[in-house]
Design a protein around this motif. Structure first.
Motif: not given
Length: 66
Positions: A11-17, A34-41, A43-47
């Motif tokens: 999520g937002i916090m995990g991705l930031g860390i 699930n993989d959907t959450i990881l794919e979104g993370a 994508r957000r990281l790359m953006e």
């Protein structure tokens, strides 16, 4: 010395860390329910990284290394 880190939750916090740890040159593994959450993370990281490159705060090579 710690060289590998596991972050539980993409999520937002995990991705930031995970991003801060990766920028420090460490290997980061991110796990979630699930993989959907990881794919979104991912994508957000790359953006986020692309925005930093477009603003000149990071180079493309730094983004690719991350």
């Amino acid at each position: 010395m710690i060289n590998k880190v596991m972050v539980l939750g993409g999520g937002i916090m995990g991705l930031g860390i995970a991003q801060v740890i990766a920028q420090a040159g460490k290997t980061v593994y991110v796990r979630d329910l699930n993989d959907t959450i990881l794919e979104g993370a991912k994508r957000r990281l790359m953006e986020n990284q692309e925005k930093l490159v477009s603003k000149g705060k990071k180079t493309q090579a730094e983004m690719d290394a991350l």
